[in-house]
Design an enzyme around this catalytic site. Structure first.
Site, PDB file in Angstrom:
ATOM      1  N   ASP A 228       0.830  -1.312   0.009  1.00  0.00           N
ATOM      2  CA  ASP A 228       0.033  -0.146  -0.059  1.00  0.00           C
ATOM      3  C   ASP A 228       0.951   1.157   0.069  1.00  0.00           C
ATOM      4  O   ASP A 228       2.072   0.941   0.328  1.00  0.00           O
ATOM      5  CB  ASP A 228      -1.009   0.008   1.206  1.00  0.00           C
ATOM      6  CG  ASP A 228      -1.956   0.829   1.119  1.00  0.00           C
ATOM      7  OD1 ASP A 228      -2.231   1.576   0.086  1.00  0.00           O
ATOM      8  OD2 ASP A 228      -2.886   1.057   2.458  1.00  0.00           O
TER       9      ASP A 228
ATOM     10  N   GLU B  52       2.941   4.963  -3.991  1.00  0.00           N
ATOM     11  CA  GLU B  52       3.004   5.755  -5.297  1.00  0.00           C
ATOM     12  C   GLU B  52       4.423   6.641  -5.320  1.00  0.00           C
ATOM     13  O   GLU B  52       4.776   6.762  -6.377  1.00  0.00           O
ATOM     14  CB  GLU B  52       1.721   6.848  -5.009  1.00  0.00           C
ATOM     15  CG  GLU B  52       0.722   6.167  -5.361  1.00  0.00           C
ATOM     16  CD  GLU B  52      -0.079   5.410  -4.203  1.00  0.00           C
ATOM     17  OE1 GLU B  52       0.485   5.477  -3.151  1.00  0.00           O
ATOM     18  OE2 GLU B  52      -0.877   4.665  -4.466  1.00  0.00           O
TER      19      GLU B  52
ATOM     20  N   ASP C 257      -8.736   4.575  -3.017  1.00  0.00           N
ATOM     21  CA  ASP C 257      -9.651   4.965  -1.933  1.00  0.00           C
ATOM     22  C   ASP C 257     -10.982   5.583  -2.301  1.00  0.00           C
ATOM     23  O   ASP C 257     -10.961   6.554  -2.921  1.00  0.00           O
ATOM     24  CB  ASP C 257      -9.129   5.645  -0.957  1.00  0.00           C
ATOM     25  CG  ASP C 257      -7.883   5.099   0.007  1.00  0.00           C
ATOM     26  OD1 ASP C 257      -7.855   3.816  -0.410  1.00  0.00           O
ATOM     27  OD2 ASP C 257      -7.036   6.008   0.321  1.00  0.00           O
TER      28      ASP C 257
END
Lengths: 483, 614
Positions: free
Chosen positions: A80, A83, A156
């Site tokens: 997670d 990025e 999300d």
């Protein structure tokens, strides 16, 4: 069990991972040459430089049983925040002039950073099983080729009907870029879904490749059993439909793996000559056999479904009602309806019994849903292996079967002679949709020459032939004659 | 967790292996047996299935304990349970010598009440009527009925139910997917007949515990209910008393209101002359102040004039002014002729009278007296409107004799000498306002004014006191009204909780429940309490509204809702908070034990009631 492993490492000299990475210079650096520092979940952190092969090698090694204390062989990983996410950073990520391996600036390789983490994680999982087991690595950041290393979800989203609706075009986009194993958080990550939205989302998600309920910790509890018995039942039914279809999914994923064929396809992939299909993004094909049009509107009583192909026949997967292709039809829907249509000319393998897990279902019997084309024929296939190891690759332990229906005979034959996999499973139920006349008799023929009559039921109203309580081995050659 | 399509996690497969062979076995018996399964395997399982898997035998109807209305079976016996059967029979005979027993044969997983639907000699009709199938397809591990009723003893139907007799305890239905899944769900272990798991029969022990706890609960309920009746009586009395008190207060309120009004008039009457006298006094003092200030200025001006008039000719000339360079206006450090002339209004000189009228005001702030030391600038400077900007805040009050520079050096020296000199003003003390001379203070009121003030003050005190009593009385009335009209349950049994608080300490927090008011949570290691909700309403289900309380609108959660608490009320002898949990983020659940929640116990059963059922 899937644990999260993020690229940011808490700055803490007592944390061995941090201390070792720091010592070896494994972090992304600031332009001044110091380790880049940014804030993420654990507070002030530095970020592993996954663009460095040495860092990847070291990181992969962290998943070894001897290093990852307390981990077991059912542990898989979720990358997670890769990025990478930096709270309060410029554009919420690492500054553009941060320095990576080989003196590349972050601006040059920002988009591929997460890809390399997933690569290293997948490699680590393969290594920990000594090359025997397939990895599972879910990632939020991805790049061209990420499909090689695992699954991707859309990040999300919000518990809102509009987000349910756009999950379809988002996943179609991902799918045609090669990332077949993709999904959106069922129920919406942010906010609290009402019961109806949650049910509809489970129904839609059950027909999307990566199927997972997920929410931020700031939301209310939303386990399927918290919305009253009726909603629990509807959610259970959606999940059961997915599990019954897993043999079909698995076969589609085999082709995604071997030939990059997307699992979830825009209609135009299957019907490239039909201009009407080009703009459609509220329905899609699962493989070439199923058309899915999830309900994404509140209080819907009807959906407009476009059934493409003027020579096609489409069968409602529940009622078995059928339509000619090339037209839009209005399908009445109740809260328990998931509009799914099987294309005439296809055979879809299913499990007749669903259980609490795929493991539990390993030896559950199969069913075949044969939907006849206007010419009275159908083809389909099944790919099967142990579901978790690389033996399909190294020992050719797999079964690839082909089902074809032609001139009143359904034939199970081998589609790939290289594969061998002993399965105790039997085909227990065969449904033939679109059989115009009631047969006089049905017999099974096994390869050793034994013929057996089979009792059958025929429903004139829906033109459906149903054969039950069969015991035809899934891996053996056999024929079923319908006279 | 992840979806499991392409890489299903390696989950244990508890039961399929066993379950899957059964269809083969059935089919082997039905066809000419050339199936793929090894012969020995088939035989073993056929045997198991024929004798053990499909049927169970029970004695019925016998009830061993409890208040159940339907007769229940006591002793299943299966292949593996034959020993049990023998001992069980004996137990039965010893305990209930007068009872009769019959064997009831029924398919596995069928309850005794349903057994007559499963008649071996007839085709089986699904309980929902959806289909009729040959009886040998019951429990053949293939789901034929939509309602799952043909497979009560296998996991074949997704919606099936398996019945455990659980002799010695309570019978139970479990989802049939739990049959042979490797987990003992039934205390008699009958759900795991073919999974390789051996389940111990714990029914007897569970039954004993259940009986004990039921007995205990009955005892608690009885005593609790007794206490509840007392609470109800007490509230009846207390409520009556409170009602009387309220009536009394309401009656007294009017006269107190009148008194307050009367005292207000008296107060206002007394304040009028007081105000006039005070204003007069103030005015006189201000006039006096102004006069004395003017006189001082004149004196200052006269002194300055004398100082400036160096040649004592009764005139101050431009040249004489120029001896005071501090009067410089253009900042060059010297007072030029022009500048000096400007002060003199263009004239070359000025006499004392016009000096005061025209020149003094312009130079007074800058003018420095030639006489050193001088008290002039200091004592005259405090102009009421002008703050003393030039005074650095760190300086201590200066004495009149000291000049600025001297004072500073002296102070530094003092600091170096350490701070023990008693008279030395402590450093860093903020400056006190230049000590006002006596005239700055308003002189005390004269006797007459003082008398007026005293009289007015007395009137004020009396009025305020009366007003306070009225407010107190109103508050008491409000509180009483609220308490009397509060919904304290069907008979006011919960009234005693009003104005009480109960605490429960956990590892981290102390939870505090003040019924009908609020719930809070206080960290043990200090810190202020968090409001978990203030009284909202009764929150039990419609048929049992008083079984739960709801407290709402507590402190907001970060990125979340306001905290709220549901308090479940359970019957007990004492009043005590027994647990708190947070089942959903920021939604708390508390359990309060109280006799007020005790239901009326059922009339006591005759000791041998079980036997009567038979």
């Amino acid at each position: 069990l899937v644990v999260i492993s993020d690229p940011h490492i808490k700055i803490d000299p007592d944390y061995s991972v941090y201390a070792k990475a720091k010592e070896q210079g494994f972090f992304v650096r600031s332009p001044e040459g110091r380790n880049f520092e940014g804030i993420c979940w654990p507070g002030l952190s530095s970020y592993l430089d996954f663009t460095n092969p040495k860092v990847r090698e070291w990181y992969s090694g962290l998943f070894a049983f001897s290093v990852y204390q307390g981990s077991t062989d059912i542990l898989f990983v979720w990358n997670d925040m890769n990025e990478p996410s930096v709270f309060r950073g410029p554009e919420l990520t690492i500054q553009k002039n941060a320095i990576h391996h080989g003196n590349w600036e972050h601006r040059d390789l920002h988009n591929i950073y997460g890809f390399y983490q997933q690569m290293a994680t997948a490699e680590g999982l393969i290594q920990r099983s000594k090359g025997k087991e397939r990895p599972f690595v879910l990632t939020r950041s991805f790049f061209a080729g990420s499909q090689k290393y695992g699954a991707v979800w859309t990040g999300d989203n919000t518990a809102d009907w509009s987000y349910l609706k756009i999950s379809i075009p988002m996943l179609l986009t991902l799918s045609i870029t090669g990332i077949s194993f993709c999904g959106a958080d069922v129920g919406g990550f942010i906010g609290n879904p009402e019961a109806e939205l949650l049910v509809r989302w489970y129904q839609a998600g059950a027909y999307q490749p990566f199927f997972r309920g997920h929410a931020t910790m700031n939301t209310k509890r939303r386990e399927p059993w918290l919305f009253g018995e009726e909603h629990t039942r509807l959610i259970r039914e959606a999940i059961r439909e997915r599990y019954a279809l897993l043999p079909y999914w698995y076969s589609l994923f085999y082709h995604a793996h071997m030939a990059s064929k997307p699992v979830m396809r825009p209609l135009w992939v299957e019907f490239p000559d039909e201009l009407e299909t080009f703009g459609i993004e509220d329905e899609y094909m699962l493989g070439s056999a199923l058309l899915v049009h999830p309900v994404t509107e509140p209080k819907a009583t009807m959906v407009d479904v476009f059934l493409p192909g003027s020579n096609e026949v489409w069968y409602d997967s529940k009622t078995f009602a059928h339509w000619e292709g090339g037209c839009a039809v209005k399908i009445p829907v109740a809260l328990d309806t998931i509009p799914v249509f099987q294309r005439g000319g296809s055979v879809v393998p299913t499990k007749t019994t669903t259980g609490k897990s795929t493991g539990w279902m390993t030896n559950a019997p199969y069913g075949l849903r044969v939907a006849l084309s206007s010419k009275g024929s159908a083809v389909g296939e099944l790919y099967l292996d142990d579901g978790h190891s690389f033996q399909y690759l190294h020992q050719k332990q797999f079964l690839h079967r082909k089902f074809s229906f032609c001139s009143g005979a359904l034939i199970n034959s081998c589609a790939d002679e290289r594969g061998q996999y002993p399965s105790r499973c039997v085909v227990e139920r065969i449904l033939v949709l679109g059989l115009r006349k009631k047969p006089s008799s049905v017999t099974t023929h096994s390869s050793d020459g034994k013929d057996q009559p089979v009792t059958f039921t025929y429903c004139t109203k829906t033109s459906t032939l149903s054969l039950e309580k069969l015991s035809l081995n899934i891996g053996a050659d056999w024929k079923v004659h319908i006279n | 967790m992840a979806d499991s399509v392409p890489v299903p996690p390696l989950l244990p497969r508890p039961s399929w292996r066993h379950r899957a062979v059964v269809p083969g076995a059935r089919r082997a018996t039905g066809s000419d047996a050339s199936q793929a399964l090894p012969l020995s395997f088939c035989c073993r399982h056929r045997g198991c299935w024929a004798r053990g898997a499909r049927w169970i035998l029970t004695f019925a109807p016998v009830s061993s304990w409890g208040h159940g209305a339907s007769p229940r079976s006591l002793l299943p016996f299966t292949e593996r349970g034959s020993a049990l059967r023998a001992s069980g029979e004996m137990w039965l005979l010893l305990l209930l010598p007068l009872c009769w027993a019959v064997e009831v044969k029924r398919p596995r997983g069928v309850s005794l009440t349903n057994h007559h639907f499963y008649d071996e000699s007839k085709p089986f009709t699904c309980l929902d009527g959806s289909a009729t199938i040959p009886f040998d397809q019951v429990n053949d591990d293939y789901c034929d009925c939509k309602d799952g009723s043909d497979e009560p003893g296998t996991a074949a139907c997704p919606n099936g139910s398996f019945h455990c007799t659980n002799a010695g305890y309570k019978p139970l239905y479990i989802p049939s997917s739990r049959v042979n899944d490797g987990i003992c769900d039934c205390c008699d272990g009958t759900d795991e007949y073919n999974s390789g798991i051996v389940c111990e029969n714990t029914c007897k022990e569970k039954g004993r515990k259940e009986r004990e706890s039921l007995q205990q609960m009955a005892e608690v309920t009885r005593e609790g209910f007794h206490l509840k009746k007392i609470l109800i009586e007490e509230w009846k009395k207390a409520r009556e008393e409170k009602q009387n008190k309220l009536t009394e207060l309401q009656a007294g309120k009017k006269s107190l209101e009148d008194e307050v009004e009367m005292l207000r008039t008296v107060k206002e009457e007394a304040e009028k002359p007081e105000k006039e006298a005070k204003e007069l006094h103030q005015k006189m003092w201000e006039e006096q102040q102004a006069a004395s200030k003017a006189q001082k200025e004149q004196e200052l001006a006269a002194d300055a004039f004398q100082e400036l008039d160096d040649d004592m000719d009764g005139m101050v000339s431009v040249a004489e002014l120029q001896t005071h360079p501090e009067l410089d206006t253009d900042g060059d450090g010297a007072l030029s002729e022009g500048e000096a002339q400007a002060f003199l209004g263009g004239d070359t000189q000025t006499n004392a009278a016009s000096f005061y009228d025209r020149v003094w005001a312009a130079i007074r702030d800058k003018y420095r007296s030639e006489a050193l030391p001088t008290d002039l600038p200091e004592s005259s400077a405090p102009d009421l409107t002008e703050p003393k900007e030039e005074q650095p805040p760190v300086l201590s009050p200066r004495t009149e004799e000291e000049g600025e520079e001297e004072e500073e050096t002296e102070e530094e020296e003092e600091e170096e000498e350490e701070d023990d000199a008693e008279e030395a003003p402590p450093p860093l003390v903020p400056p006190q306002p230049a000590s006002p001379v006596e005239d700055d203070k308003m002189p005390p009121y004269d006797e007459q004014t003082k008398a007026l003030i005293d009289a007015a003050q007395e009137a004020r005190n009396k009025f305020e006191e009366a007003e306070r009593s009225l407010k107190d009385m109103e508050e008491s009335i409000r509180n009483l009204e609220q308490e009397i009209s509060f919904d304290f349950g069907p008979s006011g049994e919960f009234a005693y909780l009003y104005s009480q608080c109960y605490e429960l300490a956990t590892n981290e927090y102390v939870y505090r429940l003040c019924p009908f008011k609020l719930v809070s949570q206080k960290p043990k290691l200090g810190g202020s309490p968090t409001n978990l909700g203030t009284w909202g309403s009764w929150a039990g289900p419609d048929h049992d509204k008083f079984s739960a309380m709801r407290y709402e609108q507590g402190t907001g959660c970060w990125q979340g809702p306001n905290r709220s608490t549901t308090v479940r009320l359970v019957c007990g002898k004492d009043t005590v908070v027994t647990s708190t949990t947070e089942p959903s983020r920021c939604e708390y659940l508390m359990e309060l034990m109280t006799p007020a929640a005790c239901p009326e116990p059922p009339p006591e059963l005759p000791a041998e009631s079980d036997h009567d059922e038979l």
